[in-house]
Design an enzyme around this catalytic site. Structure first.
Site, PDB file in Angstrom:
ATOM      1  N   MET A  60       0.801  -1.219   0.000  1.00 29.28           N
ATOM      2  CA  MET A  60       0.000   0.000   0.000  1.00 29.28           C
ATOM      3  C   MET A  60       0.838   1.275   0.000  1.00 29.28           C
ATOM      4  O   MET A  60       0.286   2.367  -0.130  1.00 29.28           O
ATOM      5  CB  MET A  60      -0.974   0.003   1.182  1.00 29.28           C
ATOM      6  CG  MET A  60      -0.351  -0.095   2.554  1.00 29.28           C
ATOM      7  SD  MET A  60       0.089   1.483   3.340  1.00 29.28           S
ATOM      8  CE  MET A  60      -1.519   2.209   3.583  1.00 29.28           C
ATOM      9  N   TYR A  61       2.157   1.171   0.141  1.00 29.30           N
ATOM     10  CA  TYR A  61       2.980   2.377   0.074  1.00 29.30           C
ATOM     11  C   TYR A  61       2.924   2.933  -1.345  1.00 29.30           C
ATOM     12  O   TYR A  61       3.382   2.298  -2.297  1.00 29.30           O
ATOM     13  CB  TYR A  61       4.424   2.076   0.447  1.00 29.30           C
ATOM     14  CG  TYR A  61       4.651   1.670   1.885  1.00 29.30           C
ATOM     15  CD1 TYR A  61       3.647   1.769   2.845  1.00 29.30           C
ATOM     16  CD2 TYR A  61       5.881   1.175   2.300  1.00 29.30           C
ATOM     17  CE1 TYR A  61       3.867   1.390   4.159  1.00 29.30           C
ATOM     18  CE2 TYR A  61       6.113   0.798   3.606  1.00 29.30           C
ATOM     19  CZ  TYR A  61       5.100   0.901   4.533  1.00 29.30           C
ATOM     20  OH  TYR A  61       5.318   0.516   5.838  1.00 29.30           O
ATOM     21  N   SER A  62       2.360   4.126  -1.462  1.00 24.61           N
ATOM     22  CA  SER A  62       2.135   4.746  -2.776  1.00 24.61           C
ATOM     23  C   SER A  62       1.411   3.786  -3.719  1.00 24.61           C
ATOM     24  O   SER A  62       1.650   3.772  -4.931  1.00 24.61           O
ATOM     25  CB  SER A  62       3.451   5.226  -3.399  1.00 24.61           C
ATOM     26  OG  SER A  62       3.958   6.339  -2.704  1.00 24.61           O
ATOM     27  N   LEU A  63       0.516   2.974  -3.135  1.00 19.96           N
ATOM     28  CA  LEU A  63      -0.312   2.022  -3.886  1.00 19.96           C
ATOM     29  C   LEU A  63       0.521   1.166  -4.849  1.00 19.96           C
ATOM     30  O   LEU A  63       0.210   1.049  -6.048  1.00 19.96           O
ATOM     31  CB  LEU A  63      -1.414   2.767  -4.650  1.00 19.96           C
ATOM     32  CG  LEU A  63      -2.485   3.428  -3.768  1.00 19.96           C
ATOM     33  CD1 LEU A  63      -3.510   4.149  -4.617  1.00 19.96           C
ATOM     34  CD2 LEU A  63      -3.162   2.395  -2.872  1.00 19.96           C
ATOM     35  N   GLY A  64       1.569   0.567  -4.309  1.00 19.26           N
ATOM     36  CA  GLY A  64       2.387  -0.368  -5.076  1.00 19.26           C
ATOM     37  C   GLY A  64       3.605   0.250  -5.718  1.00 19.26           C
ATOM     38  O   GLY A  64       4.521  -0.472  -6.123  1.00 19.26           O
TER      39      GLY A  64
END
Length: 356
Positions: A60-64
């Site tokens: 989920m960090y920067s949505l992948g």
């Protein structure tokens, strides 16, 4: 660099790991950082040059995008560098785009592997609790990922103690692979983990991985009562982790600075060195936006605090003994285990004589 065993496993991880929370900068993550592949490569090389052997990321960090950048950077570097990633948080609008269901965990692991450009994830963590999925289903899915060679070790992050114990009961039972680690928030400012999560880790042999060990930079000495440092995430409105008592925080920072000045080291190293001497701690996940920041924090492994310095830091930050711990402190101390001491060692209770 110092290397420590991850709990009771045979895996050794660097005492300081590299966090990639700032890679990508997509959406709200842009308030923290926005390193592209070129920036990330320079930061990764700084960490590897200092002996770091573990890189921490999440789907989920920067949505992948963080995982994708890690994959691009690491494709031409040492394949034995360990990768930790996570799943559970919402990553889309669909009804199954969050949680710990078998469907979600296996799909997200496979997506993470594709972004990372690897055939396995070394440490795979469930990023949050999911009270709607039977824990047995999640443990079965994680065990399947281990048996298929897609995951080496797994654990959890941001769970309460009863939830971790529930996971431990389901994992390790009937031949199912067992929890190896938990990643938690634990700092001089936030010591709530000492009530149960740290003793649990000592007792059950879990390796403790700590996220945001500098309280999102608030323990670096760069911020003060007069305001936040220019360009900081707090100045942009970032509120995690929450600070419930700002006066207490600045009192802790005052002592950290005093110890650092006396030793001639950066305040960040003092805050990290205190954590490294706590029980069950395997690694601290540190982040940074510049090579200089990483070089500074990675020096914490060389700093060994004296008993007097630890006592000063404890005195300004020690949490109160809430019930039932004050009662146990008074009546059960002769039969404390090493797990109990993770909370009670050095504790003082108002109205009770002496220290633990």
């Amino acid at each position: 660099m110092e290397y420590r065993y991850l709990g009771r496993t045979g895996l050794r991880v660097s005492a300081l790991a590299m966090g990639t929370f700032t890679f990508g900068g997509r959406g709200d993550f842009g308030m923290v950082g926005a390193q592209d592949v070129g920036d990330a490569a320079r930061l990764v090389d700084t960490c590897l040059d200092h002996g770091v052997n573990l890189i921490d990321t999440a789907n989920m960090y920067s949505l992948g995008l963080s995982e994708d950048i890690v994959g691009q950077v690491m494709k031409d570097r040492d394949p034995d560098v360990l990768i930790c990633s996570k799943a559970r948080m919402r990553i889309g609008e669909g009804p199954n785009d969050e949680g710990m269901s078998r469907w979600h965990l296996i799909r997200e692991c496979e997506r993470s592997l594709k972004r990372l450009g690897r055939d396995h994830i070394d440490i795979y963590l469930m990023h949050e609790w999911d009270g709607r999925t039977p824990v047995e289903e999640a443990m079965s899915a994680l065990d399947r990922l281990v048996q298929d060679g897609k995951v080496r070790y797994f654990g959890c992050s941001n769970w309460s103690a009863w939830q971790v114990m529930k996971g431990l009961m389901a994992s390790g039972a009937g031949g199912v692979e067992r929890f190896a680690a938990q990643q938690i928030h634990y700092t001089l400012e936030a010591r709530e983990a000492e009530y149960e999560l740290l003793p649990l880790s000592v007792d059950q042999g879990l390796g403790v991985m700590i996220w945001s060990p500098l309280v999102a930079g608030l323990l670096t000495g760069k911020h003060s009562r007069d305001g936040f440092a220019e360009g900081s995430r707090q100045g942009k409105g970032w509120t995690e982790p929450p600070i419930r008592d700002w006066d207490r925080l600045w009192s802790i920072v005052d002592v950290v600075r005093a110890v650092a000045d006396a030793r001639g080291v950066p305040p960040a190293q003092v805050a990290l060195a205190w954590l490294l001497q706590r029980p069950a701690v395997a690694t601290l996940v540190v982040g940074g936006r510049t090579e200089a920041q990483f070089a500074e924090t990675l020096g914490a492994c060389d700093l060994k605090l004296t008993a007097d310095e630890v006592a000063k830091l404890d005195a300004v930050s020690r949490p109160p003994l809430i019930y039932p711990y004050w009662h146990q402190h008074q009546f059960a101390k002769p039969r404390f285990s090493v797990a109990d001491e993770a909370l009670h060692d050095g504790q003082m209770v108002d109205g009770m004589e002496g220290y633990g």
